[in-house]
Design an enzyme around this catalytic site. Structure first.
Site, PDB file in Angstrom:
ATOM      1  N   GLY A   1      10.956 -35.246  15.172  1.00 24.50           N
ATOM      2  CA  GLY A   1       9.703 -34.500  15.167  1.00 24.50           C
ATOM      3  C   GLY A   1       8.962 -34.413  16.484  1.00 24.50           C
TER       4      GLY A   1
ATOM      5  N   ASN B   1       8.969 -31.827  18.383  1.00 27.65           N
ATOM      6  CA  ASN B   1       8.349 -30.491  18.372  1.00 27.65           C
ATOM      7  C   ASN B   1       7.097 -30.475  17.510  1.00 27.65           C
ATOM      8  OD1 ASN B   1       9.754 -28.250  19.921  1.00 27.65           O
ATOM      9  ND2 ASN B   1      11.503 -29.307  18.994  1.00 27.65           N
TER      10      ASN B   1
ATOM     11  N   MET C   1      16.856 -28.820   9.507  1.00 32.48           N
ATOM     12  CA  MET C   1      18.292 -28.613   9.690  1.00 32.48           C
ATOM     13  C   MET C   1      19.007 -27.993   8.489  1.00 32.48           C
ATOM     14  SD  MET C   1      18.285 -29.516  12.764  1.00 32.48           S
ATOM     15  CE  MET C   1      19.975 -29.643  13.308  1.00 32.48           C
ATOM     16  N   ARG C   2      18.286 -27.231   7.684  1.00 34.42           N
ATOM     17  CA  ARG C   2      18.938 -26.572   6.544  1.00 34.42           C
ATOM     18  C   ARG C   2      18.767 -25.069   6.624  1.00 34.42           C
ATOM     19  NH1 ARG C   2      20.343 -30.101   2.456  1.00 34.42           N
ATOM     20  NH2 ARG C   2      19.698 -32.178   3.103  1.00 34.42           N
ATOM     21  N   ILE C   3      19.696 -24.388   5.984  1.00 34.06           N
ATOM     22  CA  ILE C   3      19.603 -22.924   5.939  1.00 34.06           C
ATOM     23  C   ILE C   3      18.792 -22.560   4.703  1.00 34.06           C
ATOM     24  CG2 ILE C   3      20.942 -20.796   5.658  1.00 34.06           C
ATOM     25  CD1 ILE C   3      23.181 -22.267   7.272  1.00 34.06           C
ATOM     26  N   LEU C   4      17.740 -21.796   4.912  1.00 29.46           N
ATOM     27  CA  LEU C   4      16.854 -21.432   3.805  1.00 29.46           C
ATOM     28  C   LEU C   4      17.425 -20.244   3.036  1.00 29.46           C
ATOM     29  CD1 LEU C   4      13.539 -21.813   5.805  1.00 29.46           C
ATOM     30  CD2 LEU C   4      14.197 -23.214   3.834  1.00 29.46           C
TER      31      LEU C   4
ATOM     32  N   ASN D   1      10.885 -20.227  13.822  1.00 35.08           N
ATOM     33  CA  ASN D   1      11.828 -21.317  14.066  1.00 35.08           C
ATOM     34  C   ASN D   1      12.025 -21.477  15.565  1.00 35.08           C
ATOM     35  OD1 ASN D   1      13.831 -23.247  13.222  1.00 35.08           O
ATOM     36  ND2 ASN D   1      15.408 -21.757  13.772  1.00 35.08           N
TER      37      ASN D   1
ATOM     38  N   HIS E   1      14.995 -22.690  18.387  1.00 38.57           N
ATOM     39  CA  HIS E   1      16.427 -22.982  18.536  1.00 38.57           C
ATOM     40  C   HIS E   1      16.700 -23.366  19.991  1.00 38.57           C
ATOM     41  CE1 HIS E   1      20.629 -22.921  17.491  1.00 38.57           C
ATOM     42  NE2 HIS E   1      20.871 -22.244  18.591  1.00 38.57           N
TER      43      HIS E   1
ATOM     44  N   GLU F   1      10.983 -26.541  24.975  1.00 37.92           N
ATOM     45  CA  GLU F   1      10.701 -26.240  23.564  1.00 37.92           C
ATOM     46  C   GLU F   1       9.264 -26.613  23.231  1.00 37.92           C
ATOM     47  OE1 GLU F   1      13.531 -27.590  20.541  1.00 37.92           O
ATOM     48  OE2 GLU F   1      15.017 -27.877  22.100  1.00 37.92           O
TER      49      GLU F   1
HETATM   50  C1  GRF Z   1      15.222 -29.403  18.663  1.00 36.76           C
HETATM   51  O1  GRF Z   1      16.104 -29.328  19.729  1.00 36.76           O
HETATM   52  C2  GRF Z   1      15.181 -28.115  17.902  1.00 36.76           C
HETATM   53  O2  GRF Z   1      15.279 -26.994  18.684  1.00 36.76           O
HETATM   54  C3  GRF Z   1      16.420 -28.261  17.053  1.00 36.76           C
HETATM   55  O3  GRF Z   1      16.409 -29.594  16.640  1.00 36.76           O
HETATM   56  C4  GRF Z   1      15.722 -30.377  17.593  1.00 36.76           C
HETATM   57  C5  GRF Z   1      14.603 -31.067  16.884  1.00 36.76           C
HETATM   58  O4  GRF Z   1      13.983 -32.003  17.691  1.00 36.76           O
HETATM   59  N1  GRF Z   1      16.474 -27.276  16.011  1.00 36.76           N
HETATM   60  P1  GRF Z   1      12.643 -32.714  17.214  1.00 36.76           P
HETATM   61  O5  GRF Z   1      12.896 -33.269  15.819  1.00 36.76           O
HETATM   62  O6  GRF Z   1      11.546 -31.714  17.220  1.00 36.76           O
HETATM   63  O7  GRF Z   1      12.412 -33.816  18.198  1.00 36.76           O
END
Ligand code: GRF
Length: 217
Positions: free
Chosen positions: A12, A14, A87-90, A104, A106, A171
């Site tokens: 987490g 992000n 990490m799942r496809i909705l 989202n 990426h 990010e």
């Molecule tokens: C990030 O690199 C995001 O882009 C990807 O998974 C990672 C998540 O990192 N989808 P965090 O859990 O936010 O630290």
């Protein structure tokens, strides 16, 4: 204040970047709920530390999982849902219901390196420049209209982790900024393209590392 719901499966960082941007008033938004499919996700702890409602929603039954997430988001009057390492496809029903209000992040320059471990894919492919992308989610994974991108150089001696670390720092900038642009009503979806209406610039307001940002930043 824009009410934001965050979906996160892991540590987490992000999510933390979004919370920090809210607390510093860089964005006129508030995270009102954090949902994880992983009971042990550190994202849930981060939420609790900031007094944000945190929910683990079991995903062994996909339909039930998504219905429950939808119920939680509705109960908090969420106006924007953010996938931050979810990490799942909705399912199409969920994505279509929230379309235009579901974004989202990426860790690659889409449409390159979709799916898992995009940073390793980039190293193995031998690209010299990669980066990260925020986009509206649609029915296909890592596919919907692109909001912001930023480019990160791949260095000769980069490992998957050193590259991932540098991308992650970026990010943490483009995700809150994307929420900010949404909150300001500056994102207009026109088919595959997202038009960004004129307004302020974070590149002018704050100091950032030497990476190439798309317009709108
Ligand atoms: C990030 O690199 C995001 O882009 C990807 O998974 C990672 C998540 O990192 N989808 P965090 O859990 O936010 O630290």
């Amino acid at each position: 204040m824009l009410k934001v719901g965050v979906l996160a499966s892991g540590r987490g960082t992000n999510l933390q970047a979004i919370i920090d941007a809210c607390e510093k008033k860089m964005i006129n938004a508030k995270v009102v709920a954090v949902i994880s499919d992983n009971e042990k996700a550190y994202a849930l702890e981060r939420a609790k530390k900031h007094g944000i409602e945190a929910y683990f929603v079991d995903a062994s039954d996909k339909e039930k999982h998504e219905r429950k997430m939808d119920e939680i988001l509705e109960s908090h009057d969420v106006e924007l849902v953010v996938g931050a390492g979810y990490m799942r496809i909705l399912s199409p029903w969920f994505v279509n219901k929230w379309y235009g209000k579901l974004i989202n992040i990426h860790p690659a320059l889409l449409p390159s390196f979709k799916g898992i471990d995009a940073q390793r894919q980039a190293i193995e492919y031998g690209v010299k420049i990669t980066g990260c992308t925020t986009h509206f989610m649609d029915e296909k994974p890592d596919h919907g209209p692109i909001i912001l991108q930023a480019a990160v150089r791949v260095k000769e001696d980069d490992t998957r982790d050193s590259l991932a670390e540098r991308i992650l720092r970026v990010e943490h900038q483009i995700l809150p900024r994307s929420i900010d642009l949404f909150e300001q009503g500056r994102l207009v979806i026109e088919g595959r393209r997202v038009k960004i209406l004129p307004g302020d610039s974070w590149l002018e307001k704050y100091s950032y590392p030497d990476v190439l940002y798309s317009e709108g930043y």
